[in-house]
Design a protein around this motif. Structure first.
Motif, PDB file in Angstrom:
ATOM      1  N   MET A  75     -20.487  -7.314 -12.855  1.00 36.24           N
ATOM      2  CA  MET A  75     -20.631  -6.979 -14.270  1.00 36.24           C
ATOM      3  C   MET A  75     -22.087  -6.839 -14.677  1.00 36.24           C
ATOM      4  O   MET A  75     -22.949  -7.591 -14.211  1.00 36.24           O
ATOM      5  CB  MET A  75     -19.938  -8.037 -15.139  1.00 36.24           C
ATOM      6  CG  MET A  75     -18.419  -7.948 -15.083  1.00 36.24           C
ATOM      7  SD  MET A  75     -17.587  -9.117 -16.169  1.00 36.24           S
ATOM      8  CE  MET A  75     -17.439 -10.517 -15.076  1.00 36.24           C
ATOM      9  N   ASP A 101     -20.844  -5.872 -20.401  1.00 34.25           N
ATOM     10  CA  ASP A 101     -19.513  -5.613 -19.849  1.00 34.25           C
ATOM     11  C   ASP A 101     -18.562  -6.702 -20.327  1.00 34.25           C
ATOM     12  O   ASP A 101     -18.978  -7.746 -20.845  1.00 34.25           O
ATOM     13  CB  ASP A 101     -19.562  -5.571 -18.322  1.00 34.25           C
ATOM     14  CG  ASP A 101     -20.030  -4.225 -17.788  1.00 34.25           C
ATOM     15  OD1 ASP A 101     -20.016  -3.246 -18.556  1.00 34.25           O
ATOM     16  OD2 ASP A 101     -20.418  -4.157 -16.608  1.00 34.25           O
ATOM     17  N   LYS A 110     -15.672  -0.782 -21.033  1.00 33.52           N
ATOM     18  CA  LYS A 110     -16.559  -1.881 -20.671  1.00 33.52           C
ATOM     19  C   LYS A 110     -15.850  -2.969 -19.860  1.00 33.52           C
ATOM     20  O   LYS A 110     -16.492  -3.862 -19.314  1.00 33.52           O
ATOM     21  CB  LYS A 110     -17.151  -2.516 -21.937  1.00 33.52           C
ATOM     22  CG  LYS A 110     -18.228  -1.678 -22.611  1.00 33.52           C
ATOM     23  CD  LYS A 110     -19.545  -1.777 -21.864  1.00 33.52           C
ATOM     24  CE  LYS A 110     -20.694  -1.153 -22.614  1.00 33.52           C
ATOM     25  NZ  LYS A 110     -21.964  -1.247 -21.850  1.00 33.52           N
ATOM     26  N   LYS A 167     -14.373  -4.933 -16.978  1.00 37.63           N
ATOM     27  CA  LYS A 167     -14.588  -4.935 -15.528  1.00 37.63           C
ATOM     28  C   LYS A 167     -13.631  -5.858 -14.790  1.00 37.63           C
ATOM     29  O   LYS A 167     -13.421  -5.679 -13.587  1.00 37.63           O
ATOM     30  CB  LYS A 167     -16.033  -5.341 -15.202  1.00 37.63           C
ATOM     31  CG  LYS A 167     -17.092  -4.379 -15.691  1.00 37.63           C
ATOM     32  CD  LYS A 167     -16.929  -2.995 -15.077  1.00 37.63           C
ATOM     33  CE  LYS A 167     -17.190  -2.952 -13.592  1.00 37.63           C
ATOM     34  NZ  LYS A 167     -18.604  -3.106 -13.238  1.00 37.63           N
ATOM     35  N   LEU A 184      -9.725  -2.458 -12.011  1.00 35.76           N
ATOM     36  CA  LEU A 184     -10.477  -3.643 -12.421  1.00 35.76           C
ATOM     37  C   LEU A 184     -10.491  -4.665 -11.290  1.00 35.76           C
ATOM     38  O   LEU A 184      -9.739  -4.558 -10.323  1.00 35.76           O
ATOM     39  CB  LEU A 184      -9.834  -4.281 -13.657  1.00 35.76           C
ATOM     40  CG  LEU A 184      -9.595  -3.396 -14.875  1.00 35.76           C
ATOM     41  CD1 LEU A 184      -8.830  -4.179 -15.944  1.00 35.76           C
ATOM     42  CD2 LEU A 184     -10.907  -2.870 -15.436  1.00 35.76           C
TER      43      LEU A 184
END
Length: 396
Positions: free
Chosen positions: A110, A114, A163, A165, A197
């Motif tokens: 990240m 994030d 955004k 993650k 992800l």
């Protein structure tokens, strides 16, 4: 005058430790305190681990490899194989506790701003780790009414943005004691694959599964090899909190390669503690059988006694050694401090962890506390009785 960083100012206090000054003052005044606030087991560390330290013939306490000694990592891999988790030693990076493993994971996957989605309530330090990493926690609320089960997948999907993650879970959960089922893990696996992800699972309480249930690791899920990151630790498994040895485990080679750079920057995990942790892996199954039987007895007594108190609602944990109790009060922070400063039964009181610090949603969990059932059964009964008497007279 020089100023403190914005990150430092926003770093949250520990809801578990911030009441320590009040406890110390109460002890100095002669009160006996039952500590229900912190997950420090009273179970003895396995003798084999302590003997490894006592019998060590090291002449120079040197650095270990940044990723941890190869012998220890190989032995960890063997431990996982015995738990139907198949990884290689080079899928493992030994860390200074599970905490550092989480920081390495955040740093590896990240960037600043994030987002990571976490079912709440969650381990309070996830807030601290995210702040330290410049990452934003996006909470999805699980509820005491359904025992803190996994929220519907639709609730996760609503929160996913460009955004996002990762999704982070603790299984079994701290502070709830909830044990995710195989079906729930598969639901999470599907969503992280669908949206590309990472799925981070904090599995430090893996051994502590009750009522015939078994723990299902995200590393056992096929097709999740590039998505799964496991956080692990010896702290609770072997009652070795002070060893500060954990590990990060992933079959994703880029994750391991990146995390190793963070590991190199801090040089190495503790050498002597690795020796103890490697020896601890020889702990016989009988140790865990006895420990689990003890925790089940404690849990049953705690839930039974709490359920007798008018106005108290308590979730029934299926793993770990924590539970969340909802009290007939408005603010558990004030209540917890009042217990230490102004209340006792026969000069005894209790220390609890206010649960609001285990949420990131403002205003949620204000009337809840986390209880760690790490005391013997006699002490637990006395502690709950003190809570019962306190609630009779406490006024918000």
């Amino acid at each position: 005058m020089p100023t403190i960083s914005k990150k430092g100012v926003s770093m949250p206090e520990s809801p578990i430790r911030k009441l320590v000054p009040f406890a110390e003052k109460a002890e100095k005044a002669g009160k006996n305190i039952y500590y229900l606030n912190i997950g420090q087991p009273d179970i003895k560390t396995p003798k084999v681990a302590l003997d490894a330290i006592r019998e060590s013939t090291i002449d120079i306490l040197a650095y270990s490899r940044s990723e941890g000694s190869e012998a220890y990592r190989q032995k960890i891999a063997n431990y996982y194989a015995n738990n139907a988790i198949h990884v290689k030693h080079d899928d493992i990076i030994v860390t200074t506790g599970g905490s550092e493993a989480l920081l390495f994971a955040f740093g590896s996957i990240m960037d600043v701003d994030d987002e990571v989605i976490i079912p709440e309530p969650f381990y309070a330090n996830y807030n601290g780790f995210s702040t330290a990493s410049g990452v934003n926690v996006v909470p999805v609320i699980s509820k005491i009414e359904n025992n803190f089960a996994l929220p519907p997948i639709e609730e996760f999907e609503k929160l996913i943005t460009p955004k996002t993650k990762a999704i982070l879970i603790c299984n079994p959960g701290n502070p709830t004691g909830y044990l995710y089922s195989k079906e729930e893990i598969k639901k999470l696996a599907n969503i992280v694959k669908k949206h590309d992800l990472f799925l981070i699972a904090d599995e430090v309480y893996r051994e502590f599964a009750y009522d015939g249930a078994t723990h299902y690791s995200i590393l056992q899920e096929e097709g999740l090899e590039n998505h799964a990151i496991v956080i692990d630790s010896v702290s609770k498994r072997y009652s070795m909190c002070g060893a500060r040895i954990g590990c990060l485990v992933s079959k994703n080679k880029d994750v391991i390669k990146t995390a190793l750079k963070f590991a190199q920057a801090r040089l190495s995990p503790p050498t002597l503690a690795q020796i103890a942790s490697e020896a601890a892996l020889d702990t016989p199954q009988s140790y865990f059988d006895d420990v689990i039987a003890e925790y089940v007895e404690r849990r049953n007594i705690l839930i039974e006694e709490l359920s007798k108190i008018e106005g108290v609602q308590v979730a029934n944990p299926k793993g770990a050694f924590y539970c969340i109790a909802q009290l007939p009060i408005k603010n558990s922070d004030a209540f917890a401090q009042w217990l230490l400063e102004s209340f006792d039964v026969d000069n005894e009181t209790v220390m609890v962890a206010p649960a609001a610090g285990f949420y990131s949603t403002p205003g949620v969990g204000l009337n809840q506390i986390r209880i760690a059932y790490v005391l013997n059964t006699e002490s637990l009964v006395k502690a709950v009785n003190i809570l019962k008497e306190a609630l009779k007279v406490y006024q918000d």
